[in-house]
Enzyme design. Structure first.
Site, PDB file in Angstrom:
ATOM      1  N   ASP B 110       0.854  -1.182   0.000  1.00  0.00           N
ATOM      2  CA  ASP B 110       0.000   0.000   0.000  1.00  0.00           C
ATOM      3  C   ASP B 110       0.895   1.238   0.000  1.00  0.00           C
ATOM      4  O   ASP B 110       1.763   1.365   0.860  1.00  0.00           O
ATOM      5  CB  ASP B 110      -0.890  -0.022   1.248  1.00  0.00           C
ATOM      6  CG  ASP B 110      -2.059   0.926   1.120  1.00  0.00           C
ATOM      7  OD1 ASP B 110      -2.439   1.278  -0.022  1.00  0.00           O
ATOM      8  OD2 ASP B 110      -2.608   1.322   2.156  1.00  0.00           O
ATOM      9  N   HIS B 117      -3.768  13.809   0.864  1.00  0.00           N
ATOM     10  CA  HIS B 117      -4.035  12.855   1.942  1.00  0.00           C
ATOM     11  C   HIS B 117      -2.890  12.839   2.952  1.00  0.00           C
ATOM     12  O   HIS B 117      -3.108  12.913   4.164  1.00  0.00           O
ATOM     13  CB  HIS B 117      -4.253  11.456   1.372  1.00  0.00           C
ATOM     14  CG  HIS B 117      -4.316  10.381   2.414  1.00  0.00           C
ATOM     15  ND1 HIS B 117      -5.359  10.270   3.307  1.00  0.00           N
ATOM     16  CD2 HIS B 117      -3.443   9.373   2.723  1.00  0.00           C
ATOM     17  CE1 HIS B 117      -5.136   9.235   4.123  1.00  0.00           C
ATOM     18  NE2 HIS B 117      -3.987   8.677   3.779  1.00  0.00           N
ATOM     19  N   GLU B 183     -10.541   3.684   3.243  1.00  0.00           N
ATOM     20  CA  GLU B 183      -9.632   4.437   2.391  1.00  0.00           C
ATOM     21  C   GLU B 183      -9.968   4.066   0.952  1.00  0.00           C
ATOM     22  O   GLU B 183      -9.904   2.897   0.569  1.00  0.00           O
ATOM     23  CB  GLU B 183      -8.168   4.109   2.702  1.00  0.00           C
ATOM     24  CG  GLU B 183      -7.764   4.506   4.116  1.00  0.00           C
ATOM     25  CD  GLU B 183      -6.252   4.663   4.302  1.00  0.00           C
ATOM     26  OE1 GLU B 183      -5.486   3.970   3.617  1.00  0.00           O
ATOM     27  OE2 GLU B 183      -5.856   5.501   5.146  1.00  0.00           O
ATOM     28  N   GLU B 185      -9.065   3.778  -2.715  1.00  0.00           N
ATOM     29  CA  GLU B 185      -7.774   3.674  -3.392  1.00  0.00           C
ATOM     30  C   GLU B 185      -7.928   3.029  -4.771  1.00  0.00           C
ATOM     31  O   GLU B 185      -8.921   2.370  -5.061  1.00  0.00           O
ATOM     32  CB  GLU B 185      -6.816   2.805  -2.560  1.00  0.00           C
ATOM     33  CG  GLU B 185      -6.698   3.256  -1.112  1.00  0.00           C
ATOM     34  CD  GLU B 185      -5.498   2.678  -0.387  1.00  0.00           C
ATOM     35  OE1 GLU B 185      -4.668   2.015  -1.045  1.00  0.00           O
ATOM     36  OE2 GLU B 185      -5.392   2.911   0.833  1.00  0.00           O
ATOM     37  N   ASP B 217      -9.248   0.096   1.609  1.00  0.00           N
ATOM     38  CA  ASP B 217      -8.286  -0.310   2.636  1.00  0.00           C
ATOM     39  C   ASP B 217      -8.847   0.093   4.004  1.00  0.00           C
ATOM     40  O   ASP B 217      -8.482   1.117   4.565  1.00  0.00           O
ATOM     41  CB  ASP B 217      -6.955   0.396   2.345  1.00  0.00           C
ATOM     42  CG  ASP B 217      -5.855  -0.054   3.287  1.00  0.00           C
ATOM     43  OD1 ASP B 217      -5.822  -1.242   3.635  1.00  0.00           O
ATOM     44  OD2 ASP B 217      -5.029   0.796   3.670  1.00  0.00           O
ATOM     45  N   ARG B 221      -8.503   3.593  12.960  1.00  0.00           N
ATOM     46  CA  ARG B 221      -7.582   4.708  13.221  1.00  0.00           C
ATOM     47  C   ARG B 221      -7.048   4.719  14.643  1.00  0.00           C
ATOM     48  O   ARG B 221      -5.929   5.164  14.887  1.00  0.00           O
ATOM     49  CB  ARG B 221      -8.291   6.036  12.945  1.00  0.00           C
ATOM     50  CG  ARG B 221      -8.786   6.190  11.537  1.00  0.00           C
ATOM     51  CD  ARG B 221      -7.647   6.166  10.539  1.00  0.00           C
ATOM     52  NE  ARG B 221      -8.141   6.318   9.172  1.00  0.00           N
ATOM     53  CZ  ARG B 221      -7.386   6.130   8.093  1.00  0.00           C
ATOM     54  NH1 ARG B 221      -6.111   5.767   8.214  1.00  0.00           N
ATOM     55  NH2 ARG B 221      -7.895   6.290   6.897  1.00  0.00           N
ATOM     56  N   GLN B 224      -4.401   2.044  14.867  1.00  0.00           N
ATOM     57  CA  GLN B 224      -3.259   2.493  14.071  1.00  0.00           C
ATOM     58  C   GLN B 224      -2.446   3.567  14.788  1.00  0.00           C
ATOM     59  O   GLN B 224      -1.206   3.520  14.807  1.00  0.00           O
ATOM     60  CB  GLN B 224      -3.797   3.028  12.733  1.00  0.00           C
ATOM     61  CG  GLN B 224      -2.729   3.482  11.744  1.00  0.00           C
ATOM     62  CD  GLN B 224      -3.338   4.132  10.497  1.00  0.00           C
ATOM     63  OE1 GLN B 224      -4.552   4.124  10.298  1.00  0.00           O
ATOM     64  NE2 GLN B 224      -2.494   4.701   9.659  1.00  0.00           N
ATOM     65  N   LYS B 237      -4.710  -2.068  10.047  1.00  0.00           N
ATOM     66  CA  LYS B 237      -4.998  -2.258   8.621  1.00  0.00           C
ATOM     67  C   LYS B 237      -5.217  -3.723   8.254  1.00  0.00           C
ATOM     68  O   LYS B 237      -5.872  -4.002   7.243  1.00  0.00           O
ATOM     69  CB  LYS B 237      -3.803  -1.765   7.794  1.00  0.00           C
ATOM     70  CG  LYS B 237      -3.448  -0.313   7.985  1.00  0.00           C
ATOM     71  CD  LYS B 237      -4.344   0.569   7.143  1.00  0.00           C
ATOM     72  CE  LYS B 237      -3.787   1.979   7.057  1.00  0.00           C
ATOM     73  NZ  LYS B 237      -4.543   2.762   6.074  1.00  0.00           N
ATOM     74  N   THR B 241      -8.971  -5.921   3.633  1.00  0.00           N
ATOM     75  CA  THR B 241      -8.817  -4.996   2.513  1.00  0.00           C
ATOM     76  C   THR B 241      -9.708  -5.537   1.406  1.00  0.00           C
ATOM     77  O   THR B 241      -9.557  -6.690   1.004  1.00  0.00           O
ATOM     78  CB  THR B 241      -7.351  -4.964   2.023  1.00  0.00           C
ATOM     79  OG1 THR B 241      -6.497  -4.643   3.132  1.00  0.00           O
ATOM     80  CG2 THR B 241      -7.160  -3.950   0.912  1.00  0.00           C
ATOM     81  N   GLU B 343     -10.378  12.162   7.157  1.00  0.00           N
ATOM     82  CA  GLU B 343     -10.227  13.500   6.584  1.00  0.00           C
ATOM     83  C   GLU B 343     -11.577  14.197   6.448  1.00  0.00           C
ATOM     84  O   GLU B 343     -11.701  15.386   6.737  1.00  0.00           O
ATOM     85  CB  GLU B 343      -9.562  13.404   5.209  1.00  0.00           C
ATOM     86  CG  GLU B 343      -8.140  12.881   5.265  1.00  0.00           C
ATOM     87  CD  GLU B 343      -7.652  12.401   3.904  1.00  0.00           C
ATOM     88  OE1 GLU B 343      -7.841  11.195   3.608  1.00  0.00           O
ATOM     89  OE2 GLU B 343      -7.111  13.228   3.147  1.00  0.00           O
TER      90      GLU B 343
END
Lengths: 396, 396
Positions: B110, B117, B183, B185, B217, B221, B224, B237, B241, B343
């Site tokens: 990844d 970002h 996420e 992607e 993904d 948080r 993490q 993570k 996925t 975000e």
């Protein structure tokens, strides 16, 4: 007692019986068990196609009951003299075989379980800060490595190139790593998989993990130092990871189990091991061009493989047969117990002296690194792990 | 023109022809190509066992010349009306099939290629510091993820549990993630492998990469934030996925190629792309319970997939057919272009408002997230990528 003619102190006696994959002449790869300096051809000995394979994965997936059954059948074949005539032709001298990567690796995870190693690295990479990050004693820190570049012992290691930037440099430059290093580690091979969403409890470690090997996690310290913030090591590690050819089953390591170091603070409940002592008293030996440079003691690892397994899956991540995870560099408290050149040379400040009069900070082209290990076996014997070795080829 | 009855503006017309793996009733999985709302059974249409498989991997390994040949043969079958009678029975309505994970994933990497970002995350995770780390504009930052937990679109996502510790907490606690995120992607599927020790040059990107898919993904948080220093994201993570079922071949994306953003400073030579414009003008769309919450523009990514491939292998790391790598969260400069809830809600400070009157900072149990995308095709049409979707199940 085996009917084979083995020295009493062989590290590959009946108490060990590690599994590997071998190939003879132009034959196909097959699974074998090492006894003394021979390999027992399991597909032939047990008349079972599970072992006429180029990896252990099919056998790994069959689970603990089957692992126990096969081990006990192999012991019987090697102890009951009535089997001697049938089994003798199935014993191939090690000198006549080539040993391959024994497992088709699923995911490869590398931990960071040695307090001494993590403290040493913290002092060197983050001078002035606390050596251990605040999370270190709460969880076994780990990251995923590149499983596609896990290679068999003996595979030449091409010196990697990449971006390097010392703090004083105005910008990174590109070129061959100038700080090529090793990491002496203990590896754990997953047998039985698990379902997505379902954590594996610490106590179920022996149901899921099949056995143990040796790992050299080659590292390019200059690439790693420049790239690793904020998402961790990547190209500094992904160019190659070497593993030893023999997977020593957990069943062979009962005498090697020791209480791990006391933990302070007490970990969260899913990491508490109580009487499940999965500290493992392996003594590693690191040789550089034949000269012993370190004897890292795995019994000092703060986090055990059982705790690592529980942590790795506590979020519901599933396991697959053939997953490999490693302890991270094993470093004991004394300098001669450090498992990396980064630590042995203290980031290049105190070179190692070699018997030929040369010195080393990091690896030079042509250097050969070999890691071996033994652990206590029954009746004062030792269990051998064989070796993981590799020679550095020049950058291309 | 195809002899099929398709709307002129279908995103799955002759210009697209993405590959996937489907299963009908109790039949075995097979490789198919999507045309309109049907799947062409390739094993039958081409009378080729390469496609009577449960993954694309065998086809991926065959390389670019073969990919071109098969694509051109499929176009011929779907355009030349003489094939209509033979091919029509081999077209299976999408409604009658289940779509599987199309690729047996080797390694999963990844990246972190969106400047917006990375800047947003830097501002939230490391307040007071420079948003981008000093290495960010010199190399495409990336890390290895867990390939064994890459799942097909539609797989339920069990809320992960783990250690969480806010800066003000005295110690970590254990429990379900309270900051479950997505996420959005773009993923790249490697076809042709490479040899250990041999970097893949940027210009060889189309020789090695077969096609493009969408990736969610999923990220916890809170897990993490507590674990990621110093070795990067791990359990935050690794629980899941999700990838979309259709791999859009690079051949379908000629009209989507755009010049990437200007780079300052100029990257080192192995990352210079000159006229090799592998910026890709995909517009993603993120829906939360059916409501569009973001439209991230992949054309804004600072580092292209070709640069990522060159970087990932510059240290000699080898590729395998089926390796997957992803762009990292795609975020454009406007808030409505941010590809994560972290975000969009600015770390929970500014909740998203939903049409039902509810609000979201992070995901709640039962929430369903769907990511779709299109890219420019020939003659004003759009190339479709299908969707990657998943619903959050409660923690176990």
């Amino acid at each position: 007692m085996t009917w084979l003619d083995l020295p009493a102190d062989t590290p590959f006696g009946l108490a060990n019986l590690p599994y590997g994959v071998f190939v003879r002449d132009d034959d196909r790869p097959r699974v074998g068990v090492r006894i003394g300096d021979s390999v027992l051809d399991l597909a032939a000995a047990l008349d079972d196609p599970t072992f006429a394979r180029s990896s252990l994965n099919e056998f790994l997936a069959q689970g603990r009951a089957r692992w126990t059954e096969v081990r006990s059948r192999v012991r019987e074949l090697l102890t009951d003299a009535r089997h001697r005539d049938a089994v003798t032709p199935l014993l191939v001298p090690l000198a006549e075989v080539r040993l391959l990567l024994p497992v088709e690796i699923g995911d490869y995870v590398d931990f960071y379980a040695s307090e001494q190693h993590a403290s040493n690295v913290g002092r060197m990479f983050r001078p002035g800060a606390e050596p251990l990050t605040p999370n270190w004693k709460h969880l076994p820190i780990g990251y995923h490595g590149r499983s596609g570049t896990v290679v068999a012992s003996g595979t030449p290691i091409v010196r990697p190139s990449g971006q390097r930037k010392a703090p004083a440099d105005p910008a990174p430059t590109f070129g061959p790593s100038r700080r090529l290093d090793i990491e002496a580690e203990v590896g754990f091979v997953v047998g039985t998989g698990s379902r997505l969403g379902e954590p594996v409890a610490l106590k179920d470690f022996p149901e899921h993990v099949f056995g143990v090997c040796l790992v050299n996690d080659w590292s390019a310290r200059d690439l790693q130092a420049w790239e690793y913030v904020p998402l961790g090591p990547f190209l500094g590690k992904s160019f190659a990871t070497s593993v030893s050819p023999w997977i020593v089953p957990l069943d062979a390591l009962e005498e090697a189990r020791v209480a791990p170091p006391a933990r302070d603070p007490e970990p969260l409940p899913y990491l508490r091991d109580g009487d499940e002592h999965w500290g493992l008293d392996l003594t590693l030996e690191v040789r550089l061009n034949g000269h012993v440079v370190a004897r890292p003691p795995a019994a000092t690892l703060y986090w055990t493989a059982a705790q690592q397994l529980a942590h790795m899956t506590v979020n519901g991540a599933s396991l697959r047969p053939g997953d490999l995870y490693a302890s991270g560099t094993v470093s004991g408290p004394e300098r001669e117990q450090f498992g990396s050149l980064l630590e042995l040379s203290w980031a290049g400040e105190t070179p190692i002296e070699l018997p030929d009069g040369g010195t080393r900070t990091f690896l030079e082209d042509g250097d050969e690194v070999t890691i071996t290990a033994t652990a206590p076996g029954p009746d004062g014997t030792r269990i051998g792990f064989g070796e993981v070795t590799g020679r550095v080829d020049p950058a291309r």
